[in-house]
Design an enzyme around this catalytic site. Structure first.
Site, PDB file in Angstrom:
ATOM      1  N   HIS A  43       3.602   0.123  -2.585  1.00 12.61           N
ATOM      2  CA  HIS A  43       3.989  -1.300  -2.607  1.00 12.61           C
ATOM      3  C   HIS A  43       5.505  -1.519  -2.588  1.00 12.61           C
ATOM      4  O   HIS A  43       6.022  -2.406  -3.271  1.00 12.61           O
ATOM      5  CB  HIS A  43       3.383  -1.994  -3.825  1.00 12.61           C
ATOM      6  CG  HIS A  43       1.894  -2.132  -3.783  1.00 12.61           C
ATOM      7  ND1 HIS A  43       1.187  -2.263  -2.607  1.00 12.61           N
ATOM      8  CD2 HIS A  43       0.960  -2.157  -4.794  1.00 12.61           C
ATOM      9  CE1 HIS A  43      -0.114  -2.363  -2.886  1.00 12.61           C
ATOM     10  NE2 HIS A  43      -0.276  -2.302  -4.191  1.00 12.61           N
ATOM     11  N   ASN A  51       0.839  -1.197   0.000  1.00 12.94           N
ATOM     12  CA  ASN A  51       0.000   0.000   0.000  1.00 12.94           C
ATOM     13  C   ASN A  51       0.884   1.262   0.000  1.00 12.94           C
ATOM     14  O   ASN A  51       2.051   1.199  -0.374  1.00 12.94           O
ATOM     15  CB  ASN A  51      -1.015   0.001   1.146  1.00 12.94           C
ATOM     16  CG  ASN A  51      -2.358   0.578   0.702  1.00 12.94           C
ATOM     17  OD1 ASN A  51      -2.417   1.646   0.104  1.00 12.94           O
ATOM     18  ND2 ASN A  51      -3.434  -0.128   0.996  1.00 12.94           N
ATOM     19  N   ARG A  52       0.341   2.390   0.422  1.00 18.64           N
ATOM     20  CA  ARG A  52       0.978   3.684   0.152  1.00 18.64           C
ATOM     21  C   ARG A  52       1.590   4.327   1.389  1.00 18.64           C
ATOM     22  O   ARG A  52       1.070   4.177   2.491  1.00 18.64           O
ATOM     23  CB  ARG A  52      -0.050   4.649  -0.457  1.00 18.64           C
ATOM     24  CG  ARG A  52      -0.538   4.196  -1.825  1.00 18.64           C
ATOM     25  CD  ARG A  52      -1.835   4.884  -2.244  1.00 18.64           C
ATOM     26  NE  ARG A  52      -2.248   4.439  -3.575  1.00 18.64           N
ATOM     27  CZ  ARG A  52      -3.015   3.380  -3.812  1.00 18.64           C
ATOM     28  NH1 ARG A  52      -3.445   2.629  -2.802  1.00 18.64           N
ATOM     29  NH2 ARG A  52      -3.345   3.050  -5.047  1.00 18.64           N
ATOM     30  N   GLN A  79      -7.624  -4.413   2.245  1.00 16.68           N
ATOM     31  CA  GLN A  79      -7.817  -3.475   1.139  1.00 16.68           C
ATOM     32  C   GLN A  79      -8.661  -4.161   0.071  1.00 16.68           C
ATOM     33  O   GLN A  79      -8.253  -5.175  -0.504  1.00 16.68           O
ATOM     34  CB  GLN A  79      -6.459  -3.060   0.548  1.00 16.68           C
ATOM     35  CG  GLN A  79      -6.543  -1.988  -0.541  1.00 16.68           C
ATOM     36  CD  GLN A  79      -6.532  -0.576   0.012  1.00 16.68           C
ATOM     37  OE1 GLN A  79      -6.433  -0.381   1.226  1.00 16.68           O
ATOM     38  NE2 GLN A  79      -6.602   0.415  -0.867  1.00 16.68           N
ATOM     39  N   ASP A  97     -11.183   0.989  -3.721  1.00  8.98           N
ATOM     40  CA  ASP A  97      -9.746   0.833  -3.470  1.00  8.98           C
ATOM     41  C   ASP A  97      -9.484   1.368  -2.070  1.00  8.98           C
ATOM     42  O   ASP A  97      -8.821   2.386  -1.894  1.00  8.98           O
ATOM     43  CB  ASP A  97      -8.920   1.575  -4.523  1.00  8.98           C
ATOM     44  CG  ASP A  97      -7.437   1.188  -4.482  1.00  8.98           C
ATOM     45  OD1 ASP A  97      -7.085   0.266  -3.708  1.00  8.98           O
ATOM     46  OD2 ASP A  97      -6.629   1.798  -5.205  1.00  8.98           O
ATOM     47  N   GLU A 111      -6.664  -7.660  -0.034  1.00 11.28           N
ATOM     48  CA  GLU A 111      -5.282  -7.601   0.454  1.00 11.28           C
ATOM     49  C   GLU A 111      -5.303  -7.386   1.969  1.00 11.28           C
ATOM     50  O   GLU A 111      -5.527  -6.274   2.445  1.00 11.28           O
ATOM     51  CB  GLU A 111      -4.526  -6.464  -0.228  1.00 11.28           C
ATOM     52  CG  GLU A 111      -4.543  -6.506  -1.742  1.00 11.28           C
ATOM     53  CD  GLU A 111      -4.253  -5.140  -2.343  1.00 11.28           C
ATOM     54  OE1 GLU A 111      -3.166  -4.591  -2.078  1.00 11.28           O
ATOM     55  OE2 GLU A 111      -5.119  -4.607  -3.064  1.00 11.28           O
ATOM     56  N   HIS A 160      -1.124  -9.850  -3.242  1.00 12.18           N
ATOM     57  CA  HIS A 160      -1.912  -9.017  -4.164  1.00 12.18           C
ATOM     58  C   HIS A 160      -2.525  -9.864  -5.282  1.00 12.18           C
ATOM     59  O   HIS A 160      -2.535  -9.458  -6.441  1.00 12.18           O
ATOM     60  CB  HIS A 160      -1.023  -7.918  -4.747  1.00 12.18           C
ATOM     61  CG  HIS A 160      -1.754  -6.676  -5.162  1.00 12.18           C
ATOM     62  ND1 HIS A 160      -2.835  -6.704  -6.016  1.00 12.18           N
ATOM     63  CD2 HIS A 160      -1.560  -5.376  -4.851  1.00 12.18           C
ATOM     64  CE1 HIS A 160      -3.261  -5.464  -6.226  1.00 12.18           C
ATOM     65  NE2 HIS A 160      -2.510  -4.638  -5.520  1.00 12.18           N
ATOM     66  N   SER A 161      -3.044 -11.035  -4.934  1.00 13.40           N
ATOM     67  CA  SER A 161      -3.712 -11.846  -5.952  1.00 13.40           C
ATOM     68  C   SER A 161      -4.998 -11.169  -6.427  1.00 13.40           C
ATOM     69  O   SER A 161      -5.741 -10.591  -5.631  1.00 13.40           O
ATOM     70  CB  SER A 161      -4.048 -13.228  -5.402  1.00 13.40           C
ATOM     71  OG  SER A 161      -2.880 -14.002  -5.275  1.00 13.40           O
ATOM     72  N   TYR A 162      -5.211 -11.271  -7.729  1.00 15.45           N
ATOM     73  CA  TYR A 162      -6.436 -10.771  -8.355  1.00 15.45           C
ATOM     74  C   TYR A 162      -7.359 -11.972  -8.575  1.00 15.45           C
ATOM     75  O   TYR A 162      -7.057 -12.846  -9.386  1.00 15.45           O
ATOM     76  CB  TYR A 162      -6.118 -10.140  -9.707  1.00 15.45           C
ATOM     77  CG  TYR A 162      -5.468  -8.772  -9.678  1.00 15.45           C
ATOM     78  CD1 TYR A 162      -6.147  -7.667 -10.166  1.00 15.45           C
ATOM     79  CD2 TYR A 162      -4.173  -8.590  -9.202  1.00 15.45           C
ATOM     80  CE1 TYR A 162      -5.564  -6.417 -10.190  1.00 15.45           C
ATOM     81  CE2 TYR A 162      -3.582  -7.344  -9.208  1.00 15.45           C
ATOM     82  CZ  TYR A 162      -4.282  -6.257  -9.702  1.00 15.45           C
ATOM     83  OH  TYR A 162      -3.688  -5.008  -9.717  1.00 15.45           O
TER      84      TYR A 162
END
Length: 358
Positions: free
Chosen positions: A115, A88-89, A295, A258, A323, A186-188
């Site tokens: 990330h 994340n940020r 997330q 998000d 996430e 971070h799997s989609y």
């Protein structure tokens, strides 16, 4: 072995390459239900995950690429990856520890660091060992100063595919200098099958009464807000796409979801996080975690510009991420659960993605 194929159609040989002087590979985990999880040590990524649908047919439920070459050039560097040293940020790429300012983080997401920077954990080659048919252990030493972070950070990650169709992620990390870390996968996911064009029909539940509102650069501000009465409310099952285009400032800022949800849980307790269901396949994914937040990202910036596995394309909102993690910008927000790790301490975390059908 080199010509061996996975159940998802991947050629193992296509993942054997030398990157940064280290060898990449693909490991196959399988259980007694016939499910299959494949992991590459490039970014510690989940490449494919085959689980049975309501008719017993195996379905690959994560997006990804069919070769190491494709991962190396992908416009989506986080498919299936472990994000670190800080997932994340971090606002403006800077933070302080004990009065020392660290302001050399990469600015790679608007005005912020995302990330772990340009060369985060998602694009390094981990050491990998398959300890049994259902388990791999990955290790990575992030050296003092790497991507601007202090301390030599030793991280161990274990992936285990249980006979109950659970993907269990266990994290452990130690440091020789005070540092910050926030590790996440971070799997989609698309439970209708990777390549299905839209996750808007997925029914989602999140065990959270509050979330962190963000500014237009996706940095949280102010106090947590209640989900009640807003399109952010997933305390009961809602279709992901039902309210995603509402004229609600948070959804406008993110082009969809998000956001970090603050889970209803005790600190460090492994407990229920979220439940997601595809009406097409009947596949259910329940998420459990020791982390304080999750997330939700609904693939708002996916483009469909490139080919993934089996010639698939992944357009906008063709997958979602859950996430599990600490909160964005925690190093600059002392009111958040701490992401500080000191010498002599051990960071440990666990997340479980449990699959079933209905």
């Amino acid at each position: 072995m080199k010509n061996e194929k996975t159940l998802s159609g991947l050629q193992i040989a296509d993942f054997c390459k030398e990157v940064d002087g280290k060898h990449t590979k693909l490991c196959i985990l399988s259980n007694n239900k016939g499910s299959e999880l494949t992991i590459t040590n490039y970014g510690a990524k989940i490449v494919s995950l085959m689980v049975p649908d309501k008719n017993g047919k195996l379905v690959d439920v994560v997006t990804g690429h069919a070769s190491m070459d494709a991962y190396l050039t992908s416009e989506e560097p986080y498919f299936g990856a472990i994000c670190g040293r800080y997932g994340n940020r971090i606002a403006k790429g800077r933070f302080s520890i004990d009065g020392i300012l660290y302001d050399q983080l990469a600015i790679n997401n608007g005005p912020n660091s995302l990330h772990g920077g340009i060369k985060g954990f998602n694009v390094v080659v981990w050491d990998i060992e398959q300890t049994d048919p259902q388990t791999v252990v990955l290790k990575y030493l992030s050296k003092d100063g790497e991507e601007g972070y202090p301390g030599n950070l030793e991280t161990t990650l274990t992936y285990h595919l249980s006979d109950e169709n659970e993907v269990v992620l266990s994290y452990r990390a130690t440091t020789d200098k005070p540092t910050v870390l926030n590790l996440t996968n971070h799997s989609y996911f698309n439970l209708s099958g990777a390549g299905d064009p839209y996750i808007g029909d997925h029914l989602l539940t999140i065990n959270a009464d509050t979330y962190l509102p963000t500014d237009e650069t996706a940095i949280p501000y102010g106090a947590p807000k209640k989900v009640e009465g807003t399109p952010m409310d997933f305390r009961t099952p809602h279709e992901v796409g039902a309210r995603i285009n509402d004229d609600f400032e948070q959804l406008v800022f993110g082009k969809g979801y998000d956001h970090t949800y603050i889970l209803n849980k005790k600190e460090n307790e492994l407990s229920f996080c979220a439940r997601c269901v595809s009406p097409k396949t009947g596949i259910v994914m329940e998420t459990y975690t020791t982390e304080p937040g999750v997330q939700l990202y609904t693939g708002n910036w996916m483009t469909g510009n490139f080919e993934g596995k089996n010639g698939q394309r992944y357009p906008e909102r063709a997958a979602l991420c859950l996430e599990t993690q600490h909160f964005p910008d925690s190093p600059n927000k002392p009111e958040y659960p701490s992401t500080l790790l000191r010498p002599g301490e051990v960071f440990e975390s666990k997340t479980v993605y449990a699959f079933s059908v209905e």
